[in-house]
Design a protein around this motif. Structure first.
Motif, short mmCIF file in Angstrom:
data_model
loop_
_atom_site.label_atom_id
_atom_site.label_comp_id
_atom_site.label_asym_id
_atom_site.label_seq_id
_atom_site.Cartn_x
_atom_site.Cartn_y
_atom_site.Cartn_z
N PRO A 1 12.77 -4.53 -8.26
CA PRO A 1 13.43 -4.88 -7.00
C PRO A 1 12.65 -4.26 -5.83
N ALA A 2 12.97 -4.69 -4.61
CA ALA A 2 12.21 -4.23 -3.44
C ALA A 2 12.29 -2.73 -3.24
N ASP A 3 13.46 -2.13 -3.56
CA ASP A 3 13.60 -0.70 -3.29
C ASP A 3 12.86 0.19 -4.28
N LEU A 4 12.18 -0.42 -5.27
CA LEU A 4 11.34 0.35 -6.19
C LEU A 4 9.86 0.05 -5.98
N LEU A 5 9.54 -0.49 -4.80
CA LEU A 5 8.15 -0.78 -4.47
C LEU A 5 7.80 -0.20 -3.11
N PHE A 6 6.57 0.31 -3.02
CA PHE A 6 6.02 0.81 -1.75
C PHE A 6 4.74 0.02 -1.45
N PRO A 7 4.40 -0.13 -0.18
CA PRO A 7 3.11 -0.75 0.14
C PRO A 7 1.96 0.16 -0.25
N CYS A 8 0.95 -0.42 -0.87
CA CYS A 8 -0.22 0.34 -1.30
C CYS A 8 -1.27 0.34 -0.20
N PRO A 9 -1.81 1.51 0.15
CA PRO A 9 -2.86 1.54 1.17
C PRO A 9 -4.03 0.63 0.81
N GLU A 10 -4.54 -0.07 1.78
CA GLU A 10 -5.61 -1.05 1.53
C GLU A 10 -6.88 -0.40 0.99
N ASN A 11 -7.12 0.85 1.39
CA ASN A 11 -8.37 1.50 0.98
C ASN A 11 -8.28 2.20 -0.37
N ALA A 12 -7.12 2.09 -1.05
CA ALA A 12 -6.94 2.77 -2.34
C ALA A 12 -7.24 1.82 -3.49
N ASP A 13 -8.13 2.20 -4.39
CA ASP A 13 -8.30 1.43 -5.61
C ASP A 13 -7.09 1.67 -6.49
N PHE A 14 -6.93 0.87 -7.54
CA PHE A 14 -5.69 0.94 -8.30
C PHE A 14 -5.57 2.18 -9.20
N VAL A 15 -6.67 2.76 -9.62
CA VAL A 15 -6.57 4.03 -10.34
C VAL A 15 -5.98 5.09 -9.42
N THR A 16 -6.48 5.16 -8.20
CA THR A 16 -5.91 6.09 -7.22
C THR A 16 -4.47 5.73 -6.91
N ALA A 17 -4.19 4.43 -6.74
CA ALA A 17 -2.84 3.99 -6.37
C ALA A 17 -1.81 4.39 -7.42
N SER A 18 -2.20 4.43 -8.69
CA SER A 18 -1.24 4.80 -9.74
C SER A 18 -0.80 6.26 -9.61
N LEU A 19 -1.54 7.05 -8.84
CA LEU A 19 -1.19 8.46 -8.63
C LEU A 19 -0.40 8.68 -7.34
N LEU A 20 -0.13 7.60 -6.59
CA LEU A 20 0.52 7.76 -5.29
C LEU A 20 2.04 7.89 -5.37
N SER A 21 2.61 7.72 -6.56
CA SER A 21 4.05 7.87 -6.72
C SER A 21 4.36 9.27 -7.25
N ASP A 22 4.60 9.39 -8.55
CA ASP A 22 4.95 10.68 -9.15
C ASP A 22 3.91 11.78 -8.92
N ALA A 23 2.66 11.44 -9.20
CA ALA A 23 1.63 12.48 -9.29
C ALA A 23 1.50 13.29 -8.02
N ILE A 24 1.59 12.62 -6.87
CA ILE A 24 1.55 13.39 -5.61
C ILE A 24 2.94 13.70 -5.10
#
Length: 330
Positions: A117-140
């Protein structure tokens, strides 16, 4: 599509499954990457009959939108959030679904497509590759929430207990905040070395000598001002308390377990910190951008989905040679 199922102790099987269709308010996300979390310890246990596809640190691209789903569009890059609250209790209304008494833990990242659902999604920064993007939730989100719950001062001497991926990120974030002295504590030599590479001033093995006395020495005689701990066992908890100075402060991300010998005159402040809130996501991304932090410095390996079994084996059976491991779907 390919989906990875837990089929037995230390066993993951990749199978073909139907691609889901988004219902009202849902988005079909083509998962591009999903990181293995230290809490993914289900891998070591027998499989349950109705076990879902695991994976909760994922990022991808919106593939399709269900009826009424209008926050994102097809092609948008997104980062996925794992805590779903009831939406009506006081905690949810205040934007803290992690405190909801009816929370659901949403997974599904170890497969090629998943519904959100929409409330479980955030916009991903355009300059982030997807390996980095996978760390943008829990990991940080986890370590940065702890730094909000227990903010360090630039003049502090602090300890970080447990130098797995989150502990290593904590070291990086404390360094970015200009903390005077950072001491990492871990039993694994490679992780101590990595912590110093990422900004720790010292990294010590708690099994070698009197760790309380050593931390006191490194901190000028009184112990650490603050401690951030990712370690959950009674002996470590006692040592964390005893190695902070009188009136010191401690943040735990993993709770407490066991019997403790901590007399009442050991006055300390203890703070619990759990996960992170949706409102913190843009602040977290901004923090990374402002300080030029490269999250890939804690990624030791990237495995394709078809090799997810080997990835889990390395992550949990070979901690000397692994930190953060990310699974990609391509």
């Amino acid at each position: 599509m390919k989906s990875a199922f837990h089929t037995g102790a230390r066993e993951i099987t990749v199978s073909e499954t139907p691609k889901p269709v988004p219902g009202p308010g849902q988005y079909l996300v083509r998962i591009k990457a999903c990181a293995i979390c230290g809490s993914d310890t289900w891998w070591n246990n027998p499989a349950a009959d109705s076990e879902p596809v695991h994976g909760h640190e994922s990022a991808g691209i919106v593939e399709a939108c269900g009826p009424g789903a209008d926050r994102y569009r097809v092609g948008d890059r997104v980062v996925c959030y794992a805590i779903k609250g009831c939406g009506v209790c006081e905690s949810c209304k205040n934007g803290i679904p992690t405190r909801c008494n009816a929370t659901q833990f949403v997974e599904g990242g170890f497969q090629e497509y998943s519904l959100f659902p929409a409330d479980l999604l955030f916009p991903c920064p355009e300059n982030a590759d997807f390996v980095t993007a996978s760390l943008l939730s829990d990991a940080i989100g986890v370590p940065l929430r702890g730094l909000r719950r227990l903010p360090p001062a630039a003049t502090d001497a602090v300890t970080v207990w447990g130098l797995g991926p989150l502990g290593l990120l904590q070291v990086m974030f404390l360094k970015a905040k200009g903390v005077r002295k950072i001491i990492g504590v871990d039993t694994i030599g490679a992780r101590r070395e990595k912590a110093q590479e990422l900004g720790a001033d010292h990294a010590i093995d708690p099994r070698q000598g009197d760790v309380v006395a050593e931390i006191a020495r490194l901190c000028g005689g009184e112990g650490a001002d603050k401690a951030y701990t990712f370690v959950r066992n009674a002996q470590a908890t006692e040592t964390v308390f005893k190695s902070t100075k009188k009136g010191g402060e401690i943040c735990t991300y993993v709770g407490l377990e066991g019997n403790f010998n901590l007399p009442e005159w050991m006055e300390r402040t203890l703070v619990w910190s759990f996960y992170f809130t949706p409102a913190e996501y843009p602040e977290n991304v901004r923090f990374l951008e402002e300080h030029g932090i490269d999250l890939k410095r804690v990624v030791s390996d990237v495995f394709p989905l078809v090799e997810i079994g080997a990835a889990f084996e390395k992550r949990f059976a070979d901690p000397e040679h692994s930190t953060k491991i990310v699974i990609t779907m391509d």
